[in-house]
Structure formats: structure tokens, C-alpha cells
Design a protein around this motif. Structure first.
Motif, PDB file in Angstrom:
ATOM      1  N   ARG A 216     135.299  65.274 -95.418  1.00  0.00           N
ATOM      2  CA  ARG A 216     135.028  65.457 -94.782  1.00  0.00           C
ATOM      3  C   ARG A 216     133.529  65.555 -94.500  1.00  0.00           C
ATOM      4  O   ARG A 216     132.449  65.088 -93.737  1.00  0.00           O
ATOM      5  CB  ARG A 216     134.334  67.181 -94.482  1.00  0.00           C
TER       6      ARG A 216
ATOM      7  N   GLU B 197     137.554  68.118 -98.828  1.00  0.00           N
ATOM      8  CA  GLU B 197     135.838  68.200 -98.865  1.00  0.00           C
ATOM      9  C   GLU B 197     135.662  67.167 -98.828  1.00  0.00           C
ATOM     10  O   GLU B 197     134.148  66.857 -98.288  1.00  0.00           O
ATOM     11  CB  GLU B 197     135.280  69.204 -99.941  1.00  0.00           C
TER      12      GLU B 197
ATOM     13  N   ASN C 124     133.176  74.331 -87.717  1.00  0.00           N
ATOM     14  CA  ASN C 124     134.715  75.268 -88.723  1.00  0.00           C
ATOM     15  C   ASN C 124     135.364  73.733 -89.601  1.00  0.00           C
ATOM     16  O   ASN C 124     136.461  74.205 -89.820  1.00  0.00           O
ATOM     17  CB  ASN C 124     135.425  75.432 -87.139  1.00  0.00           C
ATOM     18  N   GLY C 125     134.599  74.104 -89.859  1.00  0.00           N
ATOM     19  CA  GLY C 125     134.782  72.934 -91.247  1.00  0.00           C
ATOM     20  C   GLY C 125     135.747  71.272 -90.995  1.00  0.00           C
ATOM     21  O   GLY C 125     134.911  70.737 -90.568  1.00  0.00           O
ATOM     22  N   SER C 126     136.608  71.709 -90.601  1.00  0.00           N
ATOM     23  CA  SER C 126     137.323  70.218 -90.511  1.00  0.00           C
ATOM     24  C   SER C 126     137.433  69.394 -88.968  1.00  0.00           C
ATOM     25  O   SER C 126     137.781  68.230 -88.559  1.00  0.00           O
ATOM     26  CB  SER C 126     138.828  70.255 -90.640  1.00  0.00           C
TER      27      SER C 126
END
Ligand SMILES: C[S@@+](CC[C@H](N)C(=O)[O-])C[C@H]1O[C@@H](n2cnc3c(N)ncnc32)[C@H](O)[C@@H]1O
Length: 223
Positions: A84, A81, A169-171
Motif C-alpha cells: 500500500r 502495508e 480506508n486503507g486499501s
């Protein structure tokens, strides 16, 4: 050497550069006073900043530091996290300067700010790919160009192109390239921030290139 002298040296490299390019760097105190006027934005991880005659990045460096403070306070317990959101912070910073050495120094300075904090937090588990992605984004976002005609410098000047980096979508990251003059026209005619897609009756600039969704740790391999 006195602190005052150090500060002075930082603000002016040479009289010639002042005469040729108006190169007088803003002091840290003034940078912070100005950034405090938009404090909430400097602490919003994805809030975009452009320094159009960035020199070695006095404003960008401070904005990055503020954003990384937030990233660290919220996400340091989870390395992925943290990585990112640190990347999102770097993706939000843009700079232009006419001088090649200043641009190189600016990119390197921002990279070092990230790298030192990252390594301090995660030591041996820090990832080369993460640093590579940050370095890649800085090379795209901090551009040698002329902020007056909005073109690159060189034998064949081209329109300055900036990339919009959007987390999905996150990554994953969606990258779209825009010509800077288009973004400026849109922002001016709509009185909206760069890259805004709010509302229906606004002029929305068209990207000149779109890239496939790419994992944030493999950004540099996707070009
Ligand atoms: C007053 S300094 C400000 C530097 C930095 N923003 C700061 O506050 O410390 C002006 C900067 O503008 C750059 N510059 C001068 N003419 C320019 C142009 N046409 N396009 C882009 N940058 C330019 C100079 O190289 C110099 O770094």
C-alpha cells in the motif's frame, strides 16, 4: 571503462540531443545535493514531486529510492502495508518530458527500482497485481508532453492531465483527474503546493473526471 567516462556517458547521449532539446542529465551527486535541501519532503511517503523536464528521471528515481527506504524500514514486516505504502510513494511522483524514448525509460526505471526491492523482500509471494498497479500509475504520472505549452505531443495535442491518487480506508484509492494548467494556476495564485485543498479563500481546481473508489491492487482494471 573508467567511472568518470561512465558518468559522462550517462549525462549526455548525443550532441544532437543537447542541441535539439538541451538534454544534459544531472549527475547523481548534484541530484542528491539538491534533494538534501528538501530532505524531509523526500522522506515523506506521500509528498508530491513533479520533474517538469524529467528526461530519464534522475530526480524521480532518487526520490523513489528514498521513499522506498522509509516504506521498507516501517512496513516490511507486513507485506500488504508495504504494498500500500509503496504504491502511495509511486503515486506521488510526476514527470513530463518531450522525448518519447526518455519517458519510456523513465517509467521503466522507476518500475524496476520498485520491482527489484519488492521481489527481494517477498520473493514468490510478491503479487503480479501489485506490480501491474505500480506500472499503471507510472504510465499515468510520467507523461510525454511539452512543459512550456502544457500539452501532450502528437497530431492533436491535448492539455496534460495528471491524476491525484488518494488512499481511502486503507486499501482503496480515489482517483481524480485534473488538467495540469489548472493545477498550476491554482498553485501560483494561492502560492500553495499542487493539489492543496487548504483554507477557504483559495482557488480550488475542479477535477475533469472522478473515478469510483478502487482497490489498490485493481487500479489498472478500473479505467
Ligand atoms: C537538462 S535535461 C534534464 C533532465 C533531467 N531532469 C535531469 O536533471 O537529469 C532537459 C530535459 O528537458 C527535456 N525537454 C526539452 N524541452 C522540453 C519541453 N518543452 N517540455 C518538456 N521537456 C523538455 C529534454 O528532453 C531533456 O530530457
Amino acid at each position: 571503462m573508467s567511472k568518470r567516462k561512465n558518468n559522462k556517458e550517462k549525462q549526455i547521449i548525443s550532441t544532437q540531443r543537447v542541441v535539439d532539446h538541451g538534454e544534459v542529465f544531472t549527475s547523481t551527486r548534484e541530484v542528491n545535493a539538491m534533494l538534501d535541501l528538501v530532505k524531509d519532503e523526500t522522506e515523506r511517503i506521500d509528498s508530491r514531486f513533479l520533474e517538469p523536464a524529467c528526461g530519464t528521471g534522475n530526480f524521480l528515481a532518487e526520490v523513489l529510492t528514498r521513499k522506498l527506504n522509509i516504506v521498507e524500514s516501517r512496513y516490511k514486516k507486513n507485506q500488504l502495508e508495504y504494498e500500500r505504502y509503496a504504491l502511495v510513494a509511486v503515486c506521488s511522483l510526476y514527470g513530463i518530458d518531450i522525448l518519447e524514448d526518455s519517458i519510456k525509460e523513465c517509467r521503466n526505471r522507476l518500475l524496476v527500482i520498485f520491482q527489484e526491492r519488492y521481489k527481494l523482500l517477498y520473493g514468490k509471494s510478491s503479487k503480479k497485481e501489485c506490480i501491474k498497479s505500480i506500472d499503471f500509475v507510472l504510465k499515468k504520472n510520467i507523461i510525454r508532453g511539452n512543459a512550456l505549452d502544457l500539452k501532450t505531443i502528437g497530431e492533436h495535442p491535448q492539455p496534460i492531465v495528471f491524476s491525484e491518487w488518494s488512499p481511502v480506508n486503507g486499501s482503496m484509492i480515489k482517483r481524480r483527474d485534473f488538467e495540469f494548467h489548472e493545477l498550476l494556476s491554482a498553485a501560483q495564485s494561492n502560492e500553495l503546493p499542487l493539489f492543496s485543498d487548504l483554507g477557504e479563500d483559495v482557488f480550488i481546481p475542479e477535477p475533469i473526471k472522478e473515478y469510483p473508489l478502487t482497490h489498490f491492487l485493481r487500479l489498472a482494471d478500473a479505467e
